[in-house]
Design a protein around this motif. Sequence first.
Motif, PDB file in Angstrom:
ATOM      1  N   HIS A  75       0.865  -1.083   0.136  1.00  0.00           N
ATOM      2  CA  HIS A  75      -0.219  -0.025  -0.014  1.00  0.00           C
ATOM      3  C   HIS A  75       0.933   1.292   0.149  1.00  0.00           C
ATOM      4  CE1 HIS A  75      -4.224  -1.154   1.703  1.00  0.00           C
ATOM      5  NE2 HIS A  75      -4.033  -1.510   0.393  1.00  0.00           N
ATOM      6  N   PRO A  76       0.455   2.382  -0.442  1.00  0.00           N
ATOM      7  CA  PRO A  76       1.197   3.580  -0.462  1.00  0.00           C
ATOM      8  C   PRO A  76       1.516   3.944   1.059  1.00  0.00           C
ATOM      9  CG  PRO A  76      -1.014   3.975  -0.977  1.00  0.00           C
ATOM     10  CD  PRO A  76      -0.792   2.431  -1.264  1.00  0.00           C
ATOM     11  N   TYR A  77       2.338   4.577   1.642  1.00  0.00           N
ATOM     12  CA  TYR A  77       2.577   5.090   2.998  1.00  0.00           C
ATOM     13  C   TYR A  77       1.876   6.287   3.184  1.00  0.00           C
ATOM     14  CZ  TYR A  77       7.008   2.276   2.909  1.00  0.00           C
ATOM     15  OH  TYR A  77       8.040   1.205   2.833  1.00  0.00           O
ATOM     16  N   ALA A  78       1.643   6.419   4.503  1.00  0.00           N
ATOM     17  CA  ALA A  78       0.783   7.418   4.933  1.00  0.00           C
ATOM     18  C   ALA A  78       1.325   8.637   4.900  1.00  0.00           C
ATOM     19  CB  ALA A  78       0.593   6.941   6.435  1.00  0.00           C
ATOM     20  N   ALA A 156      -6.791   8.980   5.570  1.00  0.00           N
ATOM     21  CA  ALA A 156      -6.580   7.468   5.542  1.00  0.00           C
ATOM     22  C   ALA A 156      -6.703   7.074   7.186  1.00  0.00           C
ATOM     23  CB  ALA A 156      -5.275   7.057   4.911  1.00  0.00           C
ATOM     24  N   ASN A 157      -6.806   5.896   7.219  1.00  0.00           N
ATOM     25  CA  ASN A 157      -7.285   5.249   8.395  1.00  0.00           C
ATOM     26  C   ASN A 157      -5.892   5.133   8.982  1.00  0.00           C
ATOM     27  OD1 ASN A 157      -7.581   3.320  10.565  1.00  0.00           O
ATOM     28  ND2 ASN A 157      -8.343   1.940   9.255  1.00  0.00           N
ATOM     29  N   GLY A 158      -5.538   5.613   9.947  1.00  0.00           N
ATOM     30  CA  GLY A 158      -3.941   5.546  10.630  1.00  0.00           C
ATOM     31  C   GLY A 158      -4.184   4.344  11.850  1.00  0.00           C
ATOM     32  N   GLY A 159      -5.200   3.668  12.049  1.00  0.00           N
ATOM     33  CA  GLY A 159      -5.252   2.812  13.233  1.00  0.00           C
ATOM     34  C   GLY A 159      -5.861   3.429  14.259  1.00  0.00           C
ATOM     35  N   ARG A 160      -5.261   3.133  15.429  1.00  0.00           N
ATOM     36  CA  ARG A 160      -5.898   3.360  16.812  1.00  0.00           C
ATOM     37  C   ARG A 160      -5.687   4.810  16.980  1.00  0.00           C
ATOM     38  NH1 ARG A 160      -7.355  -0.222  20.984  1.00  0.00           N
ATOM     39  NH2 ARG A 160      -5.957  -1.825  20.006  1.00  0.00           N
ATOM     40  N   SER A 161      -4.438   5.378  16.909  1.00  0.00           N
ATOM     41  CA  SER A 161      -4.124   6.463  17.336  1.00  0.00           C
ATOM     42  C   SER A 161      -3.067   7.272  16.632  1.00  0.00           C
ATOM     43  CB  SER A 161      -4.261   6.905  18.990  1.00  0.00           C
ATOM     44  OG  SER A 161      -2.734   5.966  19.390  1.00  0.00           O
ATOM     45  N   LEU A 162      -2.791   8.626  16.798  1.00  0.00           N
ATOM     46  CA  LEU A 162      -1.561   9.007  16.405  1.00  0.00           C
ATOM     47  C   LEU A 162      -0.300   8.541  16.962  1.00  0.00           C
ATOM     48  CD1 LEU A 162      -0.952  11.714  14.468  1.00  0.00           C
ATOM     49  CD2 LEU A 162      -0.603  12.849  16.499  1.00  0.00           C
ATOM     50  N   ALA A 163      -0.409   8.038  18.238  1.00  0.00           N
ATOM     51  CA  ALA A 163       0.882   7.506  18.815  1.00  0.00           C
ATOM     52  C   ALA A 163       1.240   6.297  18.175  1.00  0.00           C
ATOM     53  CB  ALA A 163       0.756   7.383  20.293  1.00  0.00           C
ATOM     54  N   GLY A 164       0.378   5.481  17.461  1.00  0.00           N
ATOM     55  CA  GLY A 164       0.547   4.335  17.006  1.00  0.00           C
ATOM     56  C   GLY A 164       1.277   3.953  15.719  1.00  0.00           C
ATOM     57  N   ASN A 165       1.606   5.357  14.895  1.00  0.00           N
ATOM     58  CA  ASN A 165       2.469   5.359  13.663  1.00  0.00           C
ATOM     59  C   ASN A 165       2.041   4.483  12.471  1.00  0.00           C
ATOM     60  OD1 ASN A 165       4.470   7.049  15.139  1.00  0.00           O
ATOM     61  ND2 ASN A 165       5.281   5.200  15.928  1.00  0.00           N
ATOM     62  N   GLY A 166       0.566   4.326  12.570  1.00  0.00           N
ATOM     63  CA  GLY A 166       0.000   3.655  11.708  1.00  0.00           C
ATOM     64  C   GLY A 166       0.157   1.901  11.868  1.00  0.00           C
ATOM     65  N   ASP A 167       0.993   1.328  12.886  1.00  0.00           N
ATOM     66  CA  ASP A 167       0.992  -0.010  13.324  1.00  0.00           C
ATOM     67  C   ASP A 167      -0.332  -0.848  12.931  1.00  0.00           C
ATOM     68  OD1 ASP A 167       3.636   0.680  13.144  1.00  0.00           O
ATOM     69  OD2 ASP A 167       3.763   0.500  15.472  1.00  0.00           O
ATOM     70  N   VAL A 171      -2.400   1.885   6.368  1.00  0.00           N
ATOM     71  CA  VAL A 171      -1.169   2.727   5.914  1.00  0.00           C
ATOM     72  C   VAL A 171      -0.230   3.193   6.919  1.00  0.00           C
ATOM     73  CG1 VAL A 171      -2.553   4.120   4.177  1.00  0.00           C
ATOM     74  CG2 VAL A 171      -2.441   4.991   6.535  1.00  0.00           C
ATOM     75  N   LEU A 172       0.959   2.849   6.926  1.00  0.00           N
ATOM     76  CA  LEU A 172       2.060   2.836   7.857  1.00  0.00           C
ATOM     77  C   LEU A 172       2.674   4.295   7.824  1.00  0.00           C
ATOM     78  CD1 LEU A 172       3.784  -0.541   7.538  1.00  0.00           C
ATOM     79  CD2 LEU A 172       2.893   0.438   9.710  1.00  0.00           C
ATOM     80  N   ARG A 173       2.947   5.057   8.765  1.00  0.00           N
ATOM     81  CA  ARG A 173       4.246   5.885   8.608  1.00  0.00           C
ATOM     82  C   ARG A 173       5.452   5.544   8.311  1.00  0.00           C
ATOM     83  NH1 ARG A 173       5.486   9.670  14.242  1.00  0.00           N
ATOM     84  NH2 ARG A 173       6.989  11.233  13.211  1.00  0.00           N
ATOM     85  N   GLN A 174       6.201   6.451   7.468  1.00  0.00           N
ATOM     86  CA  GLN A 174       7.443   5.883   6.851  1.00  0.00           C
ATOM     87  C   GLN A 174       8.475   5.732   7.801  1.00  0.00           C
ATOM     88  OE1 GLN A 174       5.247   7.768   5.305  1.00  0.00           O
ATOM     89  NE2 GLN A 174       5.775   8.369   3.169  1.00  0.00           N
ATOM     90  N   TRP A 175       8.502   6.624   8.502  1.00  0.00           N
ATOM     91  CA  TRP A 175       9.607   6.589   9.771  1.00  0.00           C
ATOM     92  C   TRP A 175       8.881   6.651  11.111  1.00  0.00           C
ATOM     93  CZ3 TRP A 175      10.403   9.885   5.632  1.00  0.00           C
ATOM     94  CH2 TRP A 175      11.165   9.419   4.755  1.00  0.00           C
TER      95      TRP A 175
END
Length: 307
Positions: A75-78, A156-167, A171-175
Amino acid sequence: MITAARSHRNESARVRSAFTLVELLVVIAIIGTLVGLLLPAVQSARDAANRSACSNNLRQIGLAFQLHHDARKIHPYAGSDGPNQSCCNATVRAGWTWMYWILPYIEESNTFNLPDTTANNALVAATPIKTYFCPSRRVPRAYGGTTLTSRSDYAANGGRSLAGNGDEGPVLRQWAAPATTLPITTAPRTGRQIKDFADGLTSTVLVGEKQLHSSVQGTAGGDNEAWNNSGWDQDHVRFGSSLPQPDSKHPTALSGTFWSERFGGQHPGGSQMVFVDGSVRPVSFDVDATTWLNMMLIADGNAVSVE
């Protein structure tokens, strides 16, 4: 005599052809009633057309994710800050948002293929992408003075919370933890793959309308940065720990800067969303909190049925 009689009849006919004041008022009242009945129908038709256009935008976005995965196997990164700074944007294109990475799959290759220069990067940021604007909210546009940057009505759906980095999201945060010292490492984390969606594709939110009050468009914390490069930010990712709400419940300009983490929108009843399988469905503003979180997490073991 005959001439006089004809003249009298003609004059009578002319008099009878005119409206009296009462008749004129009745006609005006009838027209007013018809207009009153017509306006709601026109407004309803306009709202339905806008809703359909918004749904089509999301459908194109969902298809673009699939095409990106077919071409690149992820998937594209967040989007992310870094890789050599913790805020508030990426210093290299590798850290740009998911909206940039799907451009070739929504017929925006000209913008995507602009050479990586300072001037071109500014041009990308200032370019409104029509697919990223819901017509119920605003027309495609850029904001700012001497430096213009455009926005997006979708996140996009970043998962549970901002602190989760998309895990836990699609979509995943690149770093996950950008370094703040040189030398930088530009290689991002391994991207999200379809096989990671243990809870199924049909019940997992991918992208939806973000919450944004009309009085703070372009200035709210979740709408104040360039669509293509806003770091890991509520401008382009929203989260499952907060229920979706209509735009009207987003704090107004009188409340100062506010970073909403919610999905939302202008459409009555719910927020339109595209799921990972590409289907577009509204999610009610009255959705249960547990059900909503299950729809946002990709592998929590609690798959849900979404009507």
